[in-house]
Scaffold this motif. Structure first.
Motif, PDB file in Angstrom:
ATOM      1  N   GLY A   1      -3.219   5.687   0.913  1.00 43.66           N
ATOM      2  CA  GLY A   1      -3.323   4.029   0.640  1.00 43.66           C
ATOM      3  C   GLY A   1      -4.402   3.325   0.932  1.00 43.66           C
TER       4      GLY A   1
ATOM      5  N   ASN B   1       0.714  -1.216   0.192  1.00 49.77           N
ATOM      6  CA  ASN B   1       0.085  -0.064   0.158  1.00 49.77           C
ATOM      7  C   ASN B   1       0.828   1.172   0.141  1.00 49.77           C
ATOM      8  OD1 ASN B   1      -1.646  -2.234   2.300  1.00 49.77           O
ATOM      9  ND2 ASN B   1      -2.622  -1.256   0.282  1.00 49.77           N
TER      10      ASN B   1
ATOM     11  N   THR C   1      -3.108   0.390   5.252  1.00 46.60           N
ATOM     12  CA  THR C   1      -4.289   0.775   4.218  1.00 46.60           C
ATOM     13  C   THR C   1      -5.600   1.001   5.296  1.00 46.60           C
ATOM     14  OG1 THR C   1      -5.789   0.361   2.450  1.00 46.60           O
ATOM     15  CG2 THR C   1      -4.996  -1.624   3.615  1.00 46.60           C
TER      16      THR C   1
END
Length: 610
Positions: free
Chosen positions: A426, A419, A456
Motif C-alpha cells: 500500500g 490504499n 499505507t
C-alpha cells in the motif's frame, strides 16, 4: 351569425350587408341597427356556399416531389462514405457510425415492442412522443462539394463522398440523461477532420457550455485532413479551439470519450482532455504520431497497439480509465459510469435506493491483519461497507497501490480513495499518487463526497521513484485533497505513516471526520523504521543476540503504544474509534449529516499547482 351596424343605416343597407356576409362566411346572418332588439335584416346562407378560407380535404395533401427528393438526399447522406470502406468495418469488428449511434441512443425496448405488435397483427398509431430524443446538426455539411443533386457538382465520384463531412454531432437521450454527442464516420476519409466538421464540433461544445449537459465523444479519427487543412488548422475558430473548449468544459459538465480506432495527433488530445476515457480491446489506440511518423522521426519500428493501445494507456500512462471488450461493453461501461455523475457542476450526484452490502460488515475486523506489514485485499473491506454491486472502479490497472472508484453508501454516491495493502504494502508510488490526485479533483468538481480508506506506510522512497517524480506527484495528491470542498470522511483502517496520512485526508486536511478502527496507527513512520532511526547505535552495542532481540521487541511495543489509535483518540487527534462492524452505519450517518456542508477556498485567481 349576428352583426350590429350603426343605427343611421337604412333597412335596405342592412339587407345588403346581410346578403354579402351570408355569401362570404357560408352561414345565416342577422343584422341589427343600432341598439334595436329585433334584426332589421335576415339572410340565410346559400345551400352551395362554403367559406372562402376553407381548406382542401386533408386526403388531397401529402409529401410533394420536393420533400421526397430531400428525403432521398438524407438517406444518401446517412449511408456514409464509399461502400468499399464500409465493407471493411466487419473485419475490424467495428460498427458503421450510424449503427453505433443506434446502439447508443436507439430505443431497443420500443423496437422490440413494435416488432411484437407487427407479428401479432396489431396496428400501431403514429406518435412522435414515443421516439427517443435524437437530433443531428450539420447533416448537409459539404453537400455542395460531392452530392450529385448539388448544382456545383458536374460529375459525382464515389471516392470523393463527404457526407456530413465525416463528423456527426447532435443531442440525444442516453439512459434517461440528455447529452450532447459527436461521432466520427471512419468511412469518410478515415474519420479525418476538416473545415465543416471542425465547425460542427466547436458548435456542439459551445452549446454544451450553454445547456450544462454532459458530452459524449465517440472518437474514430485519423486526425486533421492534411490535404484540406486551409480554413481549419491555425484559425481562431479552427481545430485548436477544440482544446480551448475542452478546458472551459472541464469541471463544468462531464466529458466522456470512447475510442473506436487509432486516434492520432490532434485527435488524440480529445480523449486525454475528457474526464473519463474508455478504450476498446484490439480496436482503440491513441498516440501523438503514427508508427510511420515515429519511424521517420526516431527510427523506431513499432506496431500501433504497442505504441498506444489499451495495454499502454490503461497500465503505463494512465490515460485510459477503462478498457472494454467490444462496442456493446463500452456502452455498458459508460451507462454504469453516468449513474454516479450529475449533469453539471451545479448539481449533486444522483442517488439510488439503499441496498445492504454484498458482504457482512461483521467480517471487517477479522479481515484486517494485526501485523502492519501483512497483506490483504482492500476490495474485501470496500465490499463490506458499500451497497451491493455499487462499486465502480476506475483505472484498475494503473497505480495499483491505490484504489479509486465510485460507489453508494445507503444509496448516496461517494468517491473512494483507498490504499491497497495487497500491492507493495500500500505504499504510495508516483503513478498511484497521480491517479488519486486526478480522481479527487474530478470528484470535487462534480460534488461527489469522498471517502478515504487509509492503510499505507506512506510515500515510497528510493532513487527510481525520485526520478519518477514522487515529490511532484505526491504534491498533487496532497494539493487535490487540500482543495476539495466536498464532504470528506477519512478512516484510519490500519497503518497511517508519514505523509501518507496527509494525502489520505488526515486531521489537518479539513475532513468532516477522522474515524479510527481499533487496528489503526498514526505515526511519522512504522515501528521497524523508527527503531532503526532512533536506536540503531544503542542496539548495535548489545553483543548478545537474544538480549538485542528482546530489547528490539520492547522498543517496538513501546513505539506502537505511542502511535496506537487509542492514544490518538485520547489526544483528540481522531474524532472517534468505531467498532469495525459499525463502520458502514457510522459512515452513512456522517455522510447524511454533512451532505450540505459548505466550504470556502481563499479568494484568489487559482493555485499554482496543476
Amino acid at each position: 351569425m349576428k352583426v350590429r351596424i350603426g343605427g343611421g343605416a337604412s333597412v335596405e343597407e342592412a339587407e345588403a350587408v346581410a346578403a354579402a356576409l351570408a355569401e362570404h362566411v357560408a352561414d345565416d346572418v342577422e343584422v341589427y341597427l343600432g341598439e334595436a332588439a329585433e334584426p332589421a335584416a335576415v339572410h340565410d346562407a346559400p345551400e352551395d356556399a362554403a367559406p372562402e378560407s376553407a381548406e382542401e380535404p386533408e386526403s388531397e395533401l401529402g409529401p410533394t416531389e420536393r420533400e421526397e427528393r430531400l428525403r432521398e438526399e438524407i438517406q444518401d447522406i446517412l449511408s456514409g462514405g464509399p461502400e468499399k470502406y464500409k465493407d471493411r468495418l466487419p473485419d475490424q469488428d467495428k460498427l458503421f457510425v450510424r449503427d453505433r449511434i443506434d446502439l447508443w441512443f436507439g430505443d431497443d425496448e420500443s423496437a422490440a415492442t413494435d416488432a411484437e405488435s407487427e407479428a401479432d397483427g396489431v396496428e400501431e398509431t403514429d406518435s412522435d412522443t414515443d421516439d427517443p430524443l435524437l437530433f443531428e446538426d450539420g447533416k448537409f455539411a459539404h453537400f455542395d462539394s460531392w452530392h450529385p443533386n448539388s448544382p456545383d457538382v458536374e460529375e459525382s465520384d464515389e471516392n470523393n463522398r463527404l457526407p456530413a463531412d465525416g463528423l456527426i454531432t447532435g443531442a440525444a437521450e442516453f439512459d434517461g440523461r440528455d447529452v450532447h454527442f459527436m461521432a466520427n464516420d471512419f468511412t469518410v476519409k478515415a474519420g479525418s477532420m476538416a473545415e465543416h466538421g471542425v465547425e460542427k464540433f466547436l458548435r456542439m461544445q459551445q452549446r454544451a457550455l450553454k445547456t450544462g449537459k454532459p458530452v459524449l465523444y465517440l472518437m474514430d479519427s485519423s486526425g486533421g485532413r492534411i490535404d484540406q487543412q486551409t480554413g481549419f488548422f491555425a484559425n481562431r475558430e479552427g481545430i485548436g479551439k477544440y482544446y480551448f473548449n475542452h478546458s472551459r468544459l472541464s469541471g463544468r459538465v462531464p466529458q466522456i470519450c470512447v475510442l473506436y480506432g487509432p486516434c492520432i495527433a490532434g485527435a488524440a488530445y480529445t480523449p486525454v482532455f475528457a474526464d473519463f476515457t474508455v478504450m476498446v480491446e484490439g480496436m482503440s489506440a491513441m498516440a501523438i504520431a503514427s508508427p510511420r511518423m515515429v519511424k521517420m522521426v526516431t527510427g523506431e519500428e513499432i506496431e500501433m497497439q504497442d505504441l498506444g493501445g489499451p495495454e499502454v494507456h490503461a497500465r503505463e500512462s494512465g490515460s485510459a480509465d477503462l478498457v472494454a471488450r467490444d462496442e456493446e461493453h463500452a456502452r455498458e461501461l459508460v451507462a454504469n459510469l453516468v449513474e454516479y455523475l450529475p449533469d453539471n457542476s451545479d448539481e449533486k450526484p444522483p442517488s439510488q435506493p439503499s441496498k445492504p452490502p454484498a458482504k457482512s460488515p461483521e467480517g471487517i475486523d477479522g479481515l484486517i491483519p494485526e501485523a502492519p506489514n501483512r497483506a490483504y485485499d482492500m476490495h474485501d473491506l470496500i465490499d463490506r461497507v458499500v451497497d451491493a454491486d455499487s462499486f465502480f472502479e476506475l483505472q484498475p490497472e494503473y497505480g495499483k497501490e491505490i484504489i479509486t472508484g465510485y460507489a453508494r453508501i445507503d444509496g448516496r454516491t461517494v468517491g473512494i480513495v483507498a490504499n491497497q495493502p495487497a500491492q507493495r504494502a500500500g505504499a504510495i508510488f508516483p503513478d498511484a499518487a497521480e491517479k488519486a490526485a486526478e480522481f479527487v479533483w474530478k470528484s470535487d468538481a462534480y460534488n461527489i463526497p469522498l471517502l478515504y480508506l487509509c492503510d499505507t506506510p506512506g510515500f515510497m522512497a528510493g532513487s527510481q521513484v525520485e526520478k519518477d517524480a514522487i515529490l511532484e506527484k505526491g504534491k498533487k495528491m496532497i494539493y487535490a485533497t487540500s482543495e476539495a470542498t466536498v464532504p470528506k470522511q477519512s478512516v484510519v483502517v490500519r497503518k497511517a505513516y508519514g505523509a501518507g496520512i496527509y494525502a489520505m485526508s488526515g486531521p489537518a486536511y479539513d475532513p468532516e471526520s477522522v474515524i479510527g478502527l481499533p487496528s489503526g496507527e498514526i505515526g511519522i513512520m512504522g515501528p521497524e523504521a523508527a527503531i532503526n532511526a532512533v536506536y540503531a547505535n544503542k542496539l548495535n552495542d548489545i553483543e548478545d543476540p537474544e538480549e538485542r532481540e528482546e530489547r528490539e521487541q520492547e522498543l517496538r511495543e513501546e513505539y506502537r503504544e505511542d502511535i496506537d489509535i487509542h492514544r490518538m483518540a485520547s489526544e483528540v487527534v481522531v474524532d472517534e474509534i468505531v467498532a469495525p462492524s459499525d463502520l458502514r452505519g457510522e459512515l452513512s450517518n456522517r455522510f447524511a449529516f454533512y451532505e450540505d456542508v459548505e466550504k470556502d477556498r481563499p479568494s484568489k485567481k487559482h493555485g499554482t499547482i496543476l
